[in-house]
Motif scaffolding. Structure first.
Motif, PDB file in Angstrom:
ATOM      1  N   SER A 177       0.806  -1.218   0.000  1.00 25.79           N
ATOM      2  CA  SER A 177       0.000   0.000   0.000  1.00 25.79           C
ATOM      3  C   SER A 177       0.842   1.272   0.000  1.00 25.79           C
ATOM      4  CB  SER A 177      -0.937   0.008   1.210  1.00 25.79           C
ATOM      5  OG  SER A 177      -0.183   0.034   2.412  1.00 25.79           O
ATOM      6  N   LEU A 178       2.148   1.144   0.135  1.00 23.91           N
ATOM      7  CA  LEU A 178       3.036   2.304   0.127  1.00 23.91           C
ATOM      8  C   LEU A 178       3.588   2.546  -1.266  1.00 23.91           C
ATOM      9  CD1 LEU A 178       5.126   1.829   3.402  1.00 23.91           C
ATOM     10  CD2 LEU A 178       2.945   3.020   3.087  1.00 23.91           C
ATOM     11  N   THR A 179       3.954   3.773  -1.539  1.00 26.79           N
ATOM     12  CA  THR A 179       4.588   4.078  -2.820  1.00 26.79           C
ATOM     13  C   THR A 179       6.006   3.549  -2.844  1.00 26.79           C
ATOM     14  OG1 THR A 179       5.487   6.197  -2.087  1.00 26.79           O
ATOM     15  CG2 THR A 179       3.234   6.199  -2.979  1.00 26.79           C
ATOM     16  N   VAL A 180       6.613   3.564  -4.019  1.00 20.28           N
ATOM     17  CA  VAL A 180       8.005   3.170  -4.158  1.00 20.28           C
ATOM     18  C   VAL A 180       8.889   4.038  -3.269  1.00 20.28           C
ATOM     19  CG1 VAL A 180       9.971   3.127  -5.749  1.00 20.28           C
ATOM     20  CG2 VAL A 180       7.744   2.201  -6.465  1.00 20.28           C
ATOM     21  N   ALA A 240      21.322   4.294  -9.589  1.00 17.56           N
ATOM     22  CA  ALA A 240      21.859   2.944  -9.743  1.00 17.56           C
ATOM     23  C   ALA A 240      20.820   1.976 -10.292  1.00 17.56           C
ATOM     24  CB  ALA A 240      22.372   2.431  -8.398  1.00 17.56           C
ATOM     25  N   LEU A 241      19.548   2.221  -9.979  1.00 15.89           N
ATOM     26  CA  LEU A 241      18.442   1.375 -10.433  1.00 15.89           C
ATOM     27  C   LEU A 241      17.474   2.249 -11.235  1.00 15.89           C
ATOM     28  CD1 LEU A 241      17.951  -0.383  -6.998  1.00 15.89           C
ATOM     29  CD2 LEU A 241      18.785  -1.525  -9.066  1.00 15.89           C
ATOM     30  N   PRO A 242      17.844   2.612 -12.467  1.00 19.35           N
ATOM     31  CA  PRO A 242      17.092   3.627 -13.218  1.00 19.35           C
ATOM     32  C   PRO A 242      15.645   3.276 -13.512  1.00 19.35           C
ATOM     33  CG  PRO A 242      18.793   2.600 -14.587  1.00 19.35           C
ATOM     34  CD  PRO A 242      19.054   2.161 -13.186  1.00 19.35           C
ATOM     35  N   MET A 243      15.290   1.997 -13.462  1.00 15.31           N
ATOM     36  CA  MET A 243      13.890   1.643 -13.715  1.00 15.31           C
ATOM     37  C   MET A 243      12.967   2.214 -12.634  1.00 15.31           C
ATOM     38  SD  MET A 243      13.303  -2.364 -12.638  1.00 15.31           S
ATOM     39  CE  MET A 243      14.648  -3.074 -13.583  1.00 15.31           C
ATOM     40  N   LEU A 244      13.521   2.598 -11.478  1.00 19.03           N
ATOM     41  CA  LEU A 244      12.691   3.107 -10.385  1.00 19.03           C
ATOM     42  C   LEU A 244      12.361   4.594 -10.522  1.00 19.03           C
ATOM     43  CD1 LEU A 244      14.261   1.369  -7.251  1.00 19.03           C
ATOM     44  CD2 LEU A 244      12.321   0.635  -8.657  1.00 19.03           C
ATOM     45  N   ALA A 245      13.158   5.338 -11.274  1.00 23.53           N
ATOM     46  CA  ALA A 245      12.997   6.797 -11.326  1.00 23.53           C
ATOM     47  C   ALA A 245      11.580   7.241 -11.689  1.00 23.53           C
ATOM     48  CB  ALA A 245      14.023   7.401 -12.280  1.00 23.53           C
ATOM     49  N   ASP A 269       6.252   7.502  -7.255  1.00 27.13           N
ATOM     50  CA  ASP A 269       4.953   7.819  -6.664  1.00 27.13           C
ATOM     51  C   ASP A 269       3.895   6.755  -6.939  1.00 27.13           C
ATOM     52  OD1 ASP A 269       5.845  10.279  -5.560  1.00 27.13           O
ATOM     53  OD2 ASP A 269       5.683  11.199  -7.549  1.00 27.13           O
ATOM     54  N   ARG A 270       4.323   5.629  -7.476  1.00 27.31           N
ATOM     55  CA  ARG A 270       3.391   4.540  -7.746  1.00 27.31           C
ATOM     56  C   ARG A 270       3.399   3.553  -6.582  1.00 27.31           C
ATOM     57  NH1 ARG A 270       3.839   1.514 -13.449  1.00 27.31           N
ATOM     58  NH2 ARG A 270       3.656   3.717 -14.059  1.00 27.31           N
ATOM     59  N   ASN A 271       2.241   3.000  -6.242  1.00 25.90           N
ATOM     60  CA  ASN A 271       2.169   2.007  -5.170  1.00 25.90           C
ATOM     61  C   ASN A 271       2.897   0.725  -5.568  1.00 25.90           C
ATOM     62  OD1 ASN A 271       0.666   3.767  -3.676  1.00 25.90           O
ATOM     63  ND2 ASN A 271      -1.114   2.422  -3.431  1.00 25.90           N
ATOM     64  N   ALA A 272       3.491   0.088  -4.586  1.00 27.50           N
ATOM     65  CA  ALA A 272       4.235  -1.145  -4.850  1.00 27.50           C
ATOM     66  C   ALA A 272       3.344  -2.229  -5.426  1.00 27.50           C
ATOM     67  CB  ALA A 272       4.905  -1.636  -3.571  1.00 27.50           C
ATOM     68  N   SER A 273       2.070  -2.220  -5.078  1.00 31.57           N
ATOM     69  CA  SER A 273       1.139  -3.232  -5.578  1.00 31.57           C
ATOM     70  C   SER A 273       0.911  -3.121  -7.080  1.00 31.57           C
ATOM     71  CB  SER A 273      -0.208  -3.111  -4.859  1.00 31.57           C
ATOM     72  OG  SER A 273      -0.786  -1.835  -5.077  1.00 31.57           O
ATOM     73  N   GLN A 274       1.271  -1.992  -7.673  1.00 29.23           N
ATOM     74  CA  GLN A 274       1.053  -1.771  -9.103  1.00 29.23           C
ATOM     75  C   GLN A 274       2.272  -2.119  -9.947  1.00 29.23           C
ATOM     76  OE1 GLN A 274       0.098   2.448  -8.526  1.00 29.23           O
ATOM     77  NE2 GLN A 274      -2.022   2.024  -9.115  1.00 29.23           N
ATOM     78  N   LEU A 275       3.321  -2.626  -9.324  1.00 27.27           N
ATOM     79  CA  LEU A 275       4.579  -2.870 -10.026  1.00 27.27           C
ATOM     80  C   LEU A 275       4.665  -4.297 -10.556  1.00 27.27           C
ATOM     81  CD1 LEU A 275       7.107  -1.187  -7.557  1.00 27.27           C
ATOM     82  CD2 LEU A 275       5.821  -0.132  -9.435  1.00 27.27           C
ATOM     83  N   GLN A 277       9.400  -4.658  -8.601  1.00 28.93           N
ATOM     84  CA  GLN A 277       9.359  -4.922  -7.164  1.00 28.93           C
ATOM     85  C   GLN A 277      10.726  -5.392  -6.659  1.00 28.93           C
ATOM     86  OE1 GLN A 277       6.192  -7.667  -6.313  1.00 28.93           O
ATOM     87  NE2 GLN A 277       4.585  -6.209  -6.814  1.00 28.93           N
ATOM     88  N   GLN A 278      11.405  -6.210  -7.453  1.00 26.73           N
ATOM     89  CA  GLN A 278      12.738  -6.661  -7.040  1.00 26.73           C
ATOM     90  C   GLN A 278      13.697  -5.487  -6.945  1.00 26.73           C
ATOM     91  OE1 GLN A 278      14.494  -8.674  -5.255  1.00 26.73           O
ATOM     92  NE2 GLN A 278      14.235 -10.490  -6.537  1.00 26.73           N
ATOM     93  N   ALA A 279      13.610  -4.566  -7.892  1.00 26.41           N
ATOM     94  CA  ALA A 279      14.464  -3.378  -7.849  1.00 26.41           C
ATOM     95  C   ALA A 279      14.172  -2.544  -6.610  1.00 26.41           C
ATOM     96  CB  ALA A 279      14.270  -2.547  -9.118  1.00 26.41           C
ATOM     97  N   VAL A 280      12.888  -2.419  -6.238  1.00 24.50           N
ATOM     98  CA  VAL A 280      12.542  -1.678  -5.024  1.00 24.50           C
ATOM     99  C   VAL A 280      13.130  -2.370  -3.791  1.00 24.50           C
ATOM    100  CG1 VAL A 280      10.663  -0.860  -3.538  1.00 24.50           C
ATOM    101  CG2 VAL A 280      10.426  -0.750  -6.027  1.00 24.50           C
ATOM    102  N   ALA A 281      13.051  -3.704  -3.749  1.00 26.16           N
ATOM    103  CA  ALA A 281      13.585  -4.445  -2.608  1.00 26.16           C
ATOM    104  C   ALA A 281      15.095  -4.228  -2.469  1.00 26.16           C
ATOM    105  CB  ALA A 281      13.272  -5.928  -2.750  1.00 26.16           C
TER     106      ALA A 281
END
Length: 262
Positions: free
Chosen positions: A92-95, A119-124, A128-134, A139-143
């Motif tokens: 429920s939280l954003t990236v 370092a992880l450009p796919m996240l840029a 502001d997107r919720n993790a559930s939408q990834l 999601q692995q990049a966020v982790a």
């Protein structure tokens, strides 16, 4: 002095032994890969190093200090970060908010939201997107980014490529080179032999809770590693400690080595 060292680690789930008598060390700036079939004990060993699973016997030391009695959040404050298999994000939280959770250790260093997205450009574009939408790769990049936000000295990565498309895996592994700049030590659990050989400084192959083969990619043939993977070795080689032991746990580690042939 090793950056991280394990000595005589035994780990159990009730009466079931998952890891038996494992000793290993990690140097600054080194990438150590743990390979082996499902049930080899790799993920359990990673959780012991992170403080998420208390060993039955043995010790873990960080920069020469015994941290065996410290819990996972206490080790994170020392500089040991785990990226668990399954990612375990706050859906429920954003990236951005998930990344900031990783800053809770209050360690200072090079990693902040800006340097992580570099370092992880796919996240840029996803902050502001919720993790559930990834997607799974996002999601692995966020982790990974969340772990970096704790400014660790040791990064423990469990199954980075599991269930991801090859093009996404390529992007994540390309980012790993930038992550390692600055002396970060990495312990990587991986099923894909080709990728492991390409990035690892040293490889430890585990079988039924024990290391049975150890060496550099240059010193180990593909045949030797696959033989060790499937238990076709009579004795440890290249510094491994011990032969086949009891069955281990390795949740989500893959299936019987199929990735070795991809």
């Amino acid at each position: 002095m090793a950056l991280l060292a394990a000595d005589g680690i035994d780990a159990r789930y009730g009466d079931v032994r998952a890891v038996t008598g494992v000793s290993l060390s990690l140097a600054e700036g080194e990438l150590l890969a743990l390979v082996g079939a499902n049930g080899a004990g790799k993920s359990t060993l990673l959780r012991v190093l992170a403080g998420a699973h208390r060993p039955f016997a043995g010790t873990v030391a960080f920069r020469g200090e015994d941290v065996t009695g410290l819990r996972d959040f206490e080790r994170a404050r020392r500089g040991i970060a785990l990226v668990p298999e399954g990612r375990r994000l706050f859906a429920s939280l954003t990236v951005r908010e998930n990344l900031l959770v990783g800053a809770g250790s209050r360690r200072t260093g090079r990693w902040n939201v800006g340097s992580v997205t570099e370092a992880l450009p796919m996240l840029a574009p996803l902050l502001d997107r919720n993790a559930s939408q990834l997607s799974g790769g996002q999601q692995q990049a966020v982790a990974i980014g969340r772990a970096l936000m704790s400014n660790p000295e040791v990064l423990l990565l469990d199954e980075v490529s599991l269930g991801l498309a090859p093009i996404v895996i390529d992007e994540l592994y390309a980012s790993l080179a930038a992550v390692r700049d600055g002396g970060l030590g990495v312990v990587l659990v991986e099923q894909d032999l080709d990728r492991t050989l390409a990035v690892a400084d040293r490889i430890v192959c585990m079988l039924e809770g024990e290391p049975v083969l150890e060496g550099t990619p240059a010193s180990l043939s593909r045949e030797a590693i696959t033989d060790a993977y499937f238990g076709h070795v009579a004795a440890p080689a290249g510094g491994g400690a011990g032969g086949p032991g009891t069955a281990g746990d390795d949740a989500g580690a893959g299936n019987g080595g199929a990735a070795w042939w991809s």
